[in-house]
Design a protein around this motif. Structure first.
Motif, PDB file in Angstrom:
ATOM      1  N   LYS A  48     -12.070  23.812  85.993  1.00 24.20           N
ATOM      2  CA  LYS A  48     -11.979  23.771  84.305  1.00 24.20           C
ATOM      3  C   LYS A  48     -10.709  23.327  84.058  1.00 24.20           C
ATOM      4  O   LYS A  48     -10.692  22.483  83.158  1.00 24.20           O
ATOM      5  N   LYS A  49      -9.752  23.975  84.823  1.00 30.43           N
ATOM      6  CA  LYS A  49      -8.365  23.321  84.197  1.00 30.43           C
ATOM      7  C   LYS A  49      -8.105  21.933  84.509  1.00 30.43           C
ATOM      8  O   LYS A  49      -7.523  21.340  83.689  1.00 30.43           O
ATOM      9  N   TRP A  52     -10.086  19.921  82.064  1.00 23.91           N
ATOM     10  CA  TRP A  52      -9.273  19.875  80.839  1.00 23.91           C
ATOM     11  C   TRP A  52      -8.017  18.842  80.628  1.00 23.91           C
ATOM     12  O   TRP A  52      -8.014  18.309  79.732  1.00 23.91           O
ATOM     13  N   HIS A  55      -9.269  15.495  80.497  1.00 31.80           N
ATOM     14  CA  HIS A  55      -9.926  15.147  79.202  1.00 31.80           C
ATOM     15  C   HIS A  55      -8.460  14.815  78.008  1.00 31.80           C
ATOM     16  O   HIS A  55      -8.748  14.043  77.145  1.00 31.80           O
ATOM     17  N   GLN A  56      -7.610  15.509  78.400  1.00 37.06           N
ATOM     18  CA  GLN A  56      -6.285  15.621  77.632  1.00 37.06           C
ATOM     19  C   GLN A  56      -5.679  14.085  77.811  1.00 37.06           C
ATOM     20  O   GLN A  56      -5.275  13.713  76.905  1.00 37.06           O
TER      21      GLN A  56
END
Length: 113
Positions: A48-49, A52, A55-56
């Motif tokens: 998940k990290k 994320w 995507h950032q």
């Protein structure tokens, strides 16, 4: 929303100034470096990290791309306006009799105008 030509040109100018601004460039590069460092430092199981962070990074690039596109669009609109303006001026001159006769050759037509 549909933008007017003036809005497109104004946004393009502002976007160009922003992309050339050393503060923006530094902030963008620092954030990108931070995100990449965090991604590299993350553990493979931190799915998940990692997603994320990915995507950032993509979002940061998308904002920069959109800003560059605003500059490119404004440049294209300005070029189109300039070409249109020149064409109108040429058309006016032709209507006033200032256009060149495409078939006229002073060397073969015996100097007649």
């Amino acid at each position: 929303a549909v933008l007017t030509v003036q809005q497109i040109l104004a946004l393009g100018e502002q976007a160009s100034q922003m992309l050339g601004n050393p503060v923006y460039r530094t902030a963008h590069q620092l954030k990108l470096n931070e995100l990449i460092s965090d991604l590299i430092a993350s553990e493979p199981q931190e799915t998940k990290k990692r997603e994320w962070l990915y995507h950032q990074i993509r979002a940061l690039g998308a904002v920069a791309d959109q800003t560059k596109q605003m500059v490119d669009t404004a440049k294209a609109v300005l070029k189109e306006q300039q070409e249109s303006s020149q064409q109108r001026a040429d058309d006016y001159m032709d209507r006033q009799g200032f256009g060149l006769d495409e078939d006229y050759n002073p060397f073969t037509d015996g100097g007649r105008i």
